[in-house]
Scaffold this motif. Sequence first.
Motif, short mmCIF file in Angstrom:
data_model
loop_
_atom_site.label_atom_id
_atom_site.label_comp_id
_atom_site.label_asym_id
_atom_site.label_seq_id
_atom_site.Cartn_x
_atom_site.Cartn_y
_atom_site.Cartn_z
N LEU A 134 0.83 -1.20 0.00
CA LEU A 134 0.00 0.00 0.00
C LEU A 134 0.87 1.25 0.00
O LEU A 134 0.58 2.22 -0.72
N SER A 135 1.94 1.26 0.77
CA SER A 135 2.86 2.39 0.80
C SER A 135 3.50 2.61 -0.57
O SER A 135 3.62 3.76 -1.04
N ASP A 136 3.90 1.52 -1.22
CA ASP A 136 4.49 1.65 -2.55
C ASP A 136 3.48 2.19 -3.56
O ASP A 136 3.81 3.00 -4.42
N LEU A 137 2.23 1.73 -3.45
CA LEU A 137 1.19 2.23 -4.35
C LEU A 137 0.97 3.72 -4.14
O LEU A 137 0.84 4.49 -5.11
N GLN A 138 0.90 4.14 -2.90
CA GLN A 138 0.68 5.56 -2.60
C GLN A 138 1.85 6.42 -3.07
O GLN A 138 1.66 7.51 -3.62
N THR A 139 3.07 5.91 -2.87
CA THR A 139 4.26 6.63 -3.34
C THR A 139 4.25 6.74 -4.86
O THR A 139 4.54 7.81 -5.43
N GLY A 140 3.92 5.64 -5.52
CA GLY A 140 3.89 5.65 -6.98
C GLY A 140 2.83 6.58 -7.53
O GLY A 140 3.05 7.26 -8.54
N ALA A 141 1.68 6.63 -6.87
CA ALA A 141 0.61 7.53 -7.31
C ALA A 141 1.00 8.99 -7.11
O ALA A 141 0.77 9.84 -7.97
N PHE A 146 2.33 5.71 -11.00
CA PHE A 146 1.13 4.89 -11.16
C PHE A 146 -0.08 5.79 -11.37
O PHE A 146 -0.11 6.94 -10.89
N THR A 147 -1.09 5.25 -12.04
CA THR A 147 -2.34 5.98 -12.22
C THR A 147 -3.49 5.05 -11.84
O THR A 147 -3.71 4.03 -12.50
N PHE A 148 -4.20 5.39 -10.78
CA PHE A 148 -5.40 4.66 -10.38
C PHE A 148 -6.23 5.58 -9.50
O PHE A 148 -5.75 6.60 -9.01
N THR A 149 -7.49 5.23 -9.31
CA THR A 149 -8.38 6.12 -8.56
C THR A 149 -8.37 5.85 -7.07
O THR A 149 -8.64 6.75 -6.28
N SER A 150 -8.04 4.62 -6.66
CA SER A 150 -8.09 4.27 -5.24
C SER A 150 -6.96 3.31 -4.91
O SER A 150 -6.88 2.21 -5.49
#
Length: 211
Positions: A134-141, A146-150
């Motif tokens: 989750l931390s990696d996803l948030q950092t990437g966004a 990264f591109t995603f809505t949630s």
Amino acid sequence: MPTSAPPSNRFERRRAATRQALIGAARQILAETGDTDTSIQAIADRADVGFGSFYNHFESKTALFDAAVLDALDEYGRAIDERLEGIDDPAERVAFGVRLSARMAETHPEIMRILRHRGLGHIHSDRGLAPRALSDLQTGAASGRFTFTSPEIALSSLGGSLLALLDLHLSRPDADGDEAAAAMAEMMLRMLGVPTDEAREIAAHPLPAGD
């Protein structure tokens, strides 16, 4: 494995050892069958501790098996952390996390079999790989990688896909696990918005040292 400070005296060390023996027995049962209907006596026998010792540490079998899953998740998280230390690119961290998890079906089979049986309920856990992913996803966004809505939905997709890959790997040990994991890593990166060619390149990077 225990994560708290080492016990300071003999009594506390023996108590901690008994508790960990019970958790270890529960982990074995979860890995073998996932069946939590095993009797307390059978668990105590497997742990080589007295029946009465059980209730000195756990109020129920449910509490024990929950502790066993969390224990496995903590060990899983530490193993991934050791391999990803110093890697900052969130795309690489996601891809490596997938591929290393598949490798752990061979190097840490008990943990991965526990996840096969109980992992779905822990995709959004604060233990194991989930908070790290989750931390990696948030950092990437945040960086535009990264591109995603949630991030929570993205984590659900990653976690569900990883569990499916793990089930495939454990049910078909003759298949090429590394090839399947690299293909899954590429698909996950593409889903997160990484361009196809770059996703394929990242998914093929050599794994960080540690095997």
